[in-house]
Scaffold this motif. Structure first.
Motif, PDB file in Angstrom:
ATOM      1  N   ALA A  17      52.651  -5.133 -12.268  1.00 18.73           N
ATOM      2  CA  ALA A  17      51.415  -4.628 -11.658  1.00 18.73           C
ATOM      3  C   ALA A  17      50.367  -4.305 -12.719  1.00 18.73           C
ATOM      4  CB  ALA A  17      51.721  -3.389 -10.825  1.00 18.73           C
ATOM      5  N   GLN A  18      50.808  -3.768 -13.845  1.00 20.20           N
ATOM      6  CA  GLN A  18      49.865  -3.433 -14.917  1.00 20.20           C
ATOM      7  C   GLN A  18      49.256  -4.694 -15.522  1.00 20.20           C
ATOM      8  OE1 GLN A  18      51.557  -0.904 -17.902  1.00 20.20           O
ATOM      9  NE2 GLN A  18      49.675  -0.762 -19.106  1.00 20.20           N
ATOM     10  N   ALA A  19      50.086  -5.726 -15.726  1.00 18.03           N
ATOM     11  CA  ALA A  19      49.571  -6.982 -16.278  1.00 18.03           C
ATOM     12  C   ALA A  19      48.631  -7.657 -15.281  1.00 18.03           C
ATOM     13  CB  ALA A  19      50.731  -7.908 -16.632  1.00 18.03           C
ATOM     14  N   ALA A  20      48.995  -7.646 -14.004  1.00 14.86           N
ATOM     15  CA  ALA A  20      48.148  -8.255 -12.976  1.00 14.86           C
ATOM     16  C   ALA A  20      46.820  -7.527 -12.863  1.00 14.86           C
ATOM     17  CB  ALA A  20      48.868  -8.260 -11.630  1.00 14.86           C
ATOM     18  N   ALA A  21      46.839  -6.207 -13.083  1.00 17.23           N
ATOM     19  CA  ALA A  21      45.598  -5.430 -12.999  1.00 17.23           C
ATOM     20  C   ALA A  21      44.569  -5.922 -14.000  1.00 17.23           C
ATOM     21  CB  ALA A  21      45.903  -3.951 -13.219  1.00 17.23           C
ATOM     22  N   GLN A  22      45.025  -6.349 -15.180  1.00 20.42           N
ATOM     23  CA  GLN A  22      44.092  -6.864 -16.173  1.00 20.42           C
ATOM     24  C   GLN A  22      43.446  -8.165 -15.696  1.00 20.42           C
ATOM     25  OE1 GLN A  22      45.613  -6.828 -20.251  1.00 20.42           O
ATOM     26  NE2 GLN A  22      47.194  -5.365 -19.636  1.00 20.42           N
ATOM     27  N   VAL A  23      44.223  -8.968 -14.963  1.00 18.00           N
ATOM     28  CA  VAL A  23      43.679 -10.211 -14.406  1.00 18.00           C
ATOM     29  C   VAL A  23      42.605  -9.890 -13.366  1.00 18.00           C
ATOM     30  CG1 VAL A  23      44.224 -12.308 -13.094  1.00 18.00           C
ATOM     31  CG2 VAL A  23      45.832 -11.445 -14.829  1.00 18.00           C
ATOM     32  N   PHE A  24      42.903  -8.939 -12.480  1.00 15.81           N
ATOM     33  CA  PHE A  24      41.928  -8.567 -11.458  1.00 15.81           C
ATOM     34  C   PHE A  24      40.706  -7.887 -12.085  1.00 15.81           C
ATOM     35  CE2 PHE A  24      45.746  -8.894  -8.728  1.00 15.81           C
ATOM     36  CZ  PHE A  24      45.252  -9.801  -7.801  1.00 15.81           C
ATOM     37  N   ASP A  25      40.916  -7.113 -13.132  1.00 19.03           N
ATOM     38  CA  ASP A  25      39.773  -6.530 -13.842  1.00 19.03           C
ATOM     39  C   ASP A  25      38.841  -7.621 -14.365  1.00 19.03           C
ATOM     40  OD1 ASP A  25      40.244  -3.810 -13.555  1.00 19.03           O
ATOM     41  OD2 ASP A  25      41.488  -3.677 -15.356  1.00 19.03           O
ATOM     42  N   ALA A  26      39.443  -8.664 -14.945  1.00 19.56           N
ATOM     43  CA  ALA A  26      38.642  -9.753 -15.508  1.00 19.56           C
ATOM     44  C   ALA A  26      37.895 -10.515 -14.418  1.00 19.56           C
ATOM     45  CB  ALA A  26      39.540 -10.703 -16.304  1.00 19.56           C
ATOM     46  N   LEU A  27      38.563 -10.795 -13.311  1.00 18.96           N
ATOM     47  CA  LEU A  27      37.903 -11.505 -12.211  1.00 18.96           C
ATOM     48  C   LEU A  27      36.796 -10.649 -11.608  1.00 18.96           C
ATOM     49  CD1 LEU A  27      40.877 -13.232 -10.363  1.00 18.96           C
ATOM     50  CD2 LEU A  27      38.996 -14.354 -11.558  1.00 18.96           C
ATOM     51  N   TYR A  28      37.043  -9.355 -11.502  1.00 16.59           N
ATOM     52  CA  TYR A  28      36.019  -8.465 -10.945  1.00 16.59           C
ATOM     53  C   TYR A  28      34.790  -8.402 -11.839  1.00 16.59           C
ATOM     54  CZ  TYR A  28      33.834  -4.259  -9.048  1.00 16.59           C
ATOM     55  OH  TYR A  28      32.936  -3.374  -8.495  1.00 16.59           O
ATOM     56  N   ALA A  29      34.990  -8.571 -13.147  1.00 14.91           N
ATOM     57  CA  ALA A  29      33.873  -8.491 -14.090  1.00 14.91           C
ATOM     58  C   ALA A  29      32.954  -9.699 -14.025  1.00 14.91           C
ATOM     59  CB  ALA A  29      34.411  -8.340 -15.518  1.00 14.91           C
ATOM     60  N   VAL A  30      33.411 -10.802 -13.444  1.00 25.13           N
ATOM     61  CA  VAL A  30      32.589 -12.015 -13.358  1.00 25.13           C
ATOM     62  C   VAL A  30      31.418 -11.764 -12.410  1.00 25.13           C
ATOM     63  CG1 VAL A  30      32.546 -14.446 -12.708  1.00 25.13           C
ATOM     64  CG2 VAL A  30      34.580 -13.486 -13.810  1.00 25.13           C
ATOM     65  N   PRO A  31      30.188 -12.079 -12.806  1.00 27.07           N
ATOM     66  CA  PRO A  31      29.042 -11.893 -11.902  1.00 27.07           C
ATOM     67  C   PRO A  31      29.244 -12.649 -10.603  1.00 27.07           C
ATOM     68  CG  PRO A  31      28.300 -12.368 -14.138  1.00 27.07           C
ATOM     69  CD  PRO A  31      29.780 -12.594 -14.125  1.00 27.07           C
ATOM     70  N   THR A  32      28.648 -12.133  -9.533  1.00 29.13           N
ATOM     71  CA  THR A  32      28.833 -12.757  -8.223  1.00 29.13           C
ATOM     72  C   THR A  32      28.133 -14.095  -8.110  1.00 29.13           C
ATOM     73  OG1 THR A  32      26.953 -11.468  -7.413  1.00 29.13           O
ATOM     74  CG2 THR A  32      29.160 -10.592  -7.016  1.00 29.13           C
ATOM     75  N   GLN A  85      28.610 -22.514 -15.486  1.00 21.82           N
ATOM     76  CA  GLN A  85      29.509 -21.433 -15.841  1.00 21.82           C
ATOM     77  C   GLN A  85      30.470 -21.094 -14.712  1.00 21.82           C
ATOM     78  OE1 GLN A  85      27.467 -17.980 -17.360  1.00 21.82           O
ATOM     79  NE2 GLN A  85      25.845 -19.223 -18.232  1.00 21.82           N
ATOM     80  N   ALA A  86      30.475 -21.881 -13.648  1.00 23.44           N
ATOM     81  CA  ALA A  86      31.348 -21.596 -12.509  1.00 23.44           C
ATOM     82  C   ALA A  86      32.800 -21.659 -12.933  1.00 23.44           C
ATOM     83  CB  ALA A  86      31.087 -22.616 -11.384  1.00 23.44           C
ATOM     84  N   PRO A  87      33.681 -20.825 -12.312  1.00 26.75           N
ATOM     85  CA  PRO A  87      35.082 -20.821 -12.684  1.00 26.75           C
ATOM     86  C   PRO A  87      35.705 -22.194 -12.509  1.00 26.75           C
ATOM     87  CG  PRO A  87      34.551 -18.954 -11.267  1.00 26.75           C
ATOM     88  CD  PRO A  87      33.357 -19.862 -11.263  1.00 26.75           C
ATOM     89  N   LEU A  88      36.532 -22.590 -13.458  1.00 26.41           N
ATOM     90  CA  LEU A  88      37.254 -23.854 -13.359  1.00 26.41           C
ATOM     91  C   LEU A  88      38.433 -23.672 -12.416  1.00 26.41           C
ATOM     92  CD1 LEU A  88      37.287 -24.941 -17.107  1.00 26.41           C
ATOM     93  CD2 LEU A  88      35.711 -25.662 -15.301  1.00 26.41           C
ATOM     94  N   THR A  89      38.807 -24.730 -11.735  1.00 24.30           N
ATOM     95  CA  THR A  89      39.951 -24.679 -10.827  1.00 24.30           C
ATOM     96  C   THR A  89      40.937 -25.738 -11.212  1.00 24.30           C
ATOM     97  OG1 THR A  89      38.930 -26.232  -9.280  1.00 24.30           O
ATOM     98  CG2 THR A  89      38.507 -23.888  -8.909  1.00 24.30           C
ATOM     99  N   SER A  90      42.162 -25.520 -10.793  1.00 16.12           N
ATOM    100  CA  SER A  90      43.214 -26.518 -10.985  1.00 16.12           C
ATOM    101  C   SER A  90      43.822 -26.819  -9.649  1.00 16.12           C
ATOM    102  CB  SER A  90      44.296 -25.992 -11.944  1.00 16.12           C
ATOM    103  OG  SER A  90      44.859 -24.799 -11.428  1.00 16.12           O
ATOM    104  N   ALA A  91      44.687 -27.809  -9.613  1.00 22.34           N
ATOM    105  CA  ALA A  91      45.317 -28.165  -8.346  1.00 22.34           C
ATOM    106  C   ALA A  91      46.147 -27.004  -7.863  1.00 22.34           C
ATOM    107  CB  ALA A  91      46.209 -29.402  -8.539  1.00 22.34           C
ATOM    108  N   ALA A  92      46.104 -26.735  -6.556  1.00 22.73           N
ATOM    109  CA  ALA A  92      46.889 -25.653  -5.985  1.00 22.73           C
ATOM    110  C   ALA A  92      48.364 -25.942  -6.140  1.00 22.73           C
ATOM    111  CB  ALA A  92      46.526 -25.479  -4.497  1.00 22.73           C
TER     112      ALA A  92
END
Length: 322
Positions: A293-308, A314-321
């Motif tokens: 949960a602590q490691a995942a929180a850093q991921v969500f922190d980073a995603l939340y920091a991205v401007p809307t 600069q759009a987020p890159l995606t990979s195949a699901a």
């Protein structure tokens, strides 16, 4: 069963050909192949005027009834009517409006809201087999209305939202023990991050091996019988957002769409594939749920920091699901 229009369009005039194509699109017809179009049988009457116009201008048209011989083919035919992409395009418009509310006058904002609402209703009219995307769009529409009212109608008494989730005071939820199922995945990891960052900074988490018997002194989330869990089309992350009045945060809404898609499906979002891959990797690295949960929180922190709103370069890159 489905009503099937099989036609050969007249070669001239072009205006007639264009009108017929537009009418088929407006009705939400599925294309079985070139020249063969379907509607659910109960809407057969909508195809008759098109067939008549084709014949009137020298084309050929037959109206037939199509039946699927087995469940697999029925699902294949229904998939031809899938509106997920159209709902995704609608959501882009709704999200843009929500992100721009603070810069708009109330008159302009409400005019654009009406246009967004009308577009959604038009889409619902041709969504013959509603699924997760339709329910998610309705939820997004409700969130947009709430955001607009919060921006321009502060202090005005508001009816309980359609989802029926009661607004709670974060002050009543401080230094609590929060319980959910062990080995958390996307929705639970996102909830844990949201709780600690926006609701209860002193939260302690209990990871339940048997959620059927949770301790009595915990705030439960994302399991049957928990105080916070799925409500209608909303996943638990979205329920927590609504419960604690966080709906007007566009960055949280963007995260919520990714969590929703990964948890229950619906409209895909650019961040989803990358988020899923990273969280899957963290799950392999961390056997301890607190560490996960602590490691995942850093991921969500980073995603939340991205401007809307990002420039396309600069759009987020995606990979195949996965």
């Amino acid at each position: 069963m489905w009503s099937t229009l099989i036609m050969t369009l007249p070669t001239q005039p072009n205006a007639v050909r264009l009108r017929i194509w537009r009418n088929l699109k407006a009705l939400g017809c599925a294309a079985l192949r070139d020249g063969a179009y379907l509607l659910p049988e109960e809407h057969a009457g909508l195809l008759a005027p098109i067939a008549a116009e084709v014949r009137e201008h020298g084309g050929t048209a037959m109206l037939l009834t199509l039946t699927a011989p087995d469940n697999m083919q029925r699902q294949e035919i229904e998939a031809l009517f899938d509106r997920t992409e159209a709902f995704s395009q609608w959501r882009d418009t709704a999200s843009t409006l929500q992100a721009e509310l603070a810069q708009l006058t109330e008159t302009e904002a409400r005019r654009r809201l009406r246009n967004v609402a009308d577009a959604l209703q038009a889409l619902h009219r041709i969504d013959y087999y509603p699924g997760a995307a339709a329910a998610q769009a309705d939820s997004d529409m409700a969130s947009l209305r709430q955001a607009l009212d919060a921006c321009f109608s502060r202090g005005e008494p508001a009816a309980l939202p359609a989802h029926g989730i009661r607004r709670l005071d974060t002050a009543q939820f401080q230094n609590q023990r929060w319980a959910t199922r062990a080995r958390p995945w996307v929705d639970r990891l996102a909830c844990a991050w949201l709780i600690r960052r926006f609701v209860d900074p002193g939260a302690r988490f209990v990871w339940l091996a048997d959620p059927a018997s949770p301790p009595a002194d915990v705030q439960g989330f994302d399991f049957d019988g928990a105080r916070f869990t799925h409500v209608g089309a909303l996943v638990t992350f979205e329920v927590l957002i609504a419960s604690f009045g966080l709906e007007t945060d566009p960055r949280l809404q963007r995260l919520a769409r990714a969590v929703h898609y990964l948890d229950t499906g619906g409209m895909p979002v650019p961040e989803a594939a990358g988020l899923e891959a990273v969280l899957a990797g963290l799950r392999e690295v961390h056997a301890d749920d607190d560490a996960l949960a602590q490691a995942a929180a850093q991921v969500f922190d980073a995603l939340y920091a991205v401007p809307t709103t990002l420039p396309s370069s600069q759009a987020p890159l995606t990979s195949a699901a996965t």
